[in-house]
Enzyme design. Structure first.
Site, PDB file in Angstrom:
ATOM      1  N   TYR A  28      -1.491  11.640   2.399  1.00  0.00           N
ATOM      2  CA  TYR A  28      -2.372  11.863   1.255  1.00  0.00           C
ATOM      3  C   TYR A  28      -2.428  13.332   0.864  1.00  0.00           C
ATOM      4  O   TYR A  28      -2.623  13.660  -0.316  1.00  0.00           O
ATOM      5  CB  TYR A  28      -3.783  11.367   1.588  1.00  0.00           C
ATOM      6  CG  TYR A  28      -3.892   9.877   1.681  1.00  0.00           C
ATOM      7  CD1 TYR A  28      -4.144   9.102   0.550  1.00  0.00           C
ATOM      8  CD2 TYR A  28      -3.733   9.211   2.894  1.00  0.00           C
ATOM      9  CE1 TYR A  28      -4.242   7.724   0.625  1.00  0.00           C
ATOM     10  CE2 TYR A  28      -3.830   7.837   2.986  1.00  0.00           C
ATOM     11  CZ  TYR A  28      -4.086   7.093   1.846  1.00  0.00           C
ATOM     12  OH  TYR A  28      -4.167   5.721   1.927  1.00  0.00           O
TER      13      TYR A  28
ATOM     14  N   HIS B 235      -6.960  -6.783  -1.310  1.00  0.00           N
ATOM     15  CA  HIS B 235      -5.911  -5.773  -1.173  1.00  0.00           C
ATOM     16  C   HIS B 235      -4.846  -6.132  -0.141  1.00  0.00           C
ATOM     17  O   HIS B 235      -3.701  -5.725  -0.258  1.00  0.00           O
ATOM     18  CB  HIS B 235      -6.564  -4.441  -0.774  1.00  0.00           C
ATOM     19  CG  HIS B 235      -5.607  -3.306  -0.620  1.00  0.00           C
ATOM     20  ND1 HIS B 235      -4.962  -2.724  -1.689  1.00  0.00           N
ATOM     21  CD2 HIS B 235      -5.178  -2.636   0.490  1.00  0.00           C
ATOM     22  CE1 HIS B 235      -4.184  -1.743  -1.256  1.00  0.00           C
ATOM     23  NE2 HIS B 235      -4.301  -1.669   0.056  1.00  0.00           N
TER      24      HIS B 235
ATOM     25  N   ASP C 231       0.847  -1.186   0.000  1.00  0.00           N
ATOM     26  CA  ASP C 231       0.000   0.000   0.000  1.00  0.00           C
ATOM     27  C   ASP C 231       0.895   1.253   0.000  1.00  0.00           C
ATOM     28  O   ASP C 231       1.763   1.381  -0.851  1.00  0.00           O
ATOM     29  CB  ASP C 231      -0.953  -0.061   1.201  1.00  0.00           C
ATOM     30  CG  ASP C 231      -2.037   0.989   1.185  1.00  0.00           C
ATOM     31  OD1 ASP C 231      -3.014   0.839   0.450  1.00  0.00           O
ATOM     32  OD2 ASP C 231      -1.892   1.986   1.938  1.00  0.00           O
TER      33      ASP C 231
END
Length: 360
Positions: free
Chosen positions: A281, A337, A173
């Site tokens: 982010y 994921h 990730d």
């Protein structure tokens, strides 16, 4: 005179670039507002369905016992030479072989590598860090403290600070995204690269422009561009959105236990525990657009066929950027994921085969 001529010739290009960036940011924040509306409805629904939990998250006071499992390794802190920040890490197998450094994603921590720490400590010095911003590592609150450049310097300082000149770098990730970048800009420090469920940012950028469906899969990253609101929404109803991320029957981590869930939630429930992770982010669009980059580090890429957040087509896009013969990629059928936690046996099998020549 030549300088004035050059400046005049470049002026239209500079203006065009500024206009493109302005358009990009207007689209990003428009998407952020839409995402905020959707997630606000989700969070309020959780509150209405579970009114006794209230609107705020409950800080955890009891440290989860599984985080102290001695079979996973010893806990320590490393002070980084460049920034002076202290990062927490768990280490096992020192002296047993090369350094294998693990970088986690969001919303996770070092504990997401529990299976790999046990598996590889017999032949490697395995180290799983809590990245900058993740409790109990230091967590500056300023958004500018979480640029990709600074995060890559953190990785360099960890490798050198542990007494090594190179490592086997393993990321998932967000940790995988940083591992890709690190292998490009610090190739001498990466002997091998193992990535699960992550693509280089330049590949993700180009792929998303051609496949808008990928941007819909990554809708949450638009919400995270906003100040303070994402932290509030994720913590409502005792962090129910995060709980659902981990425990959803189709998109979560299979067979995750209540104790393991608390091991992930504990750090986010501490004061300001979500600010640092979400600041990753808030820096993601700052350097766009990115130029295509050639990839040459020997890499093992593992991808879940049913990854909720990333399309399988990204694997082919990554391969197109590689020097021939340097990438080994596998799409795992019926896998989501969370590859390191949902399918550790398959991951270990591929990793042992990929790394065997380092141990001969």
């Amino acid at each position: 005179m030549p300088e004035l001529l050059v400046t005049a010739l470049l002026a239209p290009s500079r203006l065009t670039l500024k206009l493109l960036r302005a358009l990009m940011w207007s689209l990003v924040f428009s998407a952020a507002l839409v995402a905020a509306a959707v997630y606000s409805c989700i969070a309020l629904t959780h509150v209405l369905c579970r009114p006794r939990r209230g609107c705020c998250g409950r800080p955890r006071c009891v440290f989860p016992a599984c985080l102290s499992d001695p079979s996973l390794g010893e806990h320590d802190f490393l002070t980084l030479q460049s920034s002076g920040l202290r990062l927490h890490y768990v280490s096992a197998g020192r002296g047993n072989g090369p350094l294998m450094l693990f970088l986690h994603g969001f919303p996770e921590n070092w504990f997401s590598w529990r299976y790999q720490l046990r598996e590889f400590q017999s032949r490697f010095h395995v180290v799983a860090v809590d990245m900058r911003g993740y409790w109990p590592s230091d967590a500056p609150r300023d958004v500018d403290c979480y640029t990709t450049d600074l995060l890559m310097v953190d990785i360099q300082d960890v490798i050198l600070g542990l007494g090594y000149s190179k490592c086997v770098l393993v990321g998932h990730d967000w940790g995988g995204l940083l591992a890709w970048n690190f292998s490009i800009y610090y190739p001498a420090l990466v002997e091998r690269l193992v990535v699960a469920s992550a693509a280089p940012m330049s590949v993700y950028q180009d792929y998303s422009l051609r496949h808008i469906s990928q941007l819909f899969r990554s809708h949450y990253m638009f919400l995270f561009q906003l100040p303070w609101l994402p932290e509030k929404l994720l913590s409502m109803s005792d962090f129910q959105i995060l709980k659902t991320t981990f425990t959803h029957s189709k998109t979560g981590i299979p067979r995750v236990t209540l104790h393991e869930l608390e091991a992930f939630l504990y750090s986010f429930t501490q004061d300001g525990g979500l600010v640092g992770p979400l600041n990753y982010y808030r820096n993601i669009f700052r350097n766009l657009p990115l130029e295509p980059q050639e990839l040459s580090t020997r890499t093992l890429l593992l991808w879940g066929e049913k990854d909720t957040y990333l399309e399988p087509g990204l694997v082919g896009a990554v391969g197109s950027r590689f020097v021939p013969g340097r990438l080994e990629a596998h799409i795992l059928p019926d896998v989501g994921h969370w590859v390191p936690q949902s399918n550790p046996e398959e991951m270990h099998q591929y990793m042992w085969a990929f790394l065997q020549d380092l141990l001969d």
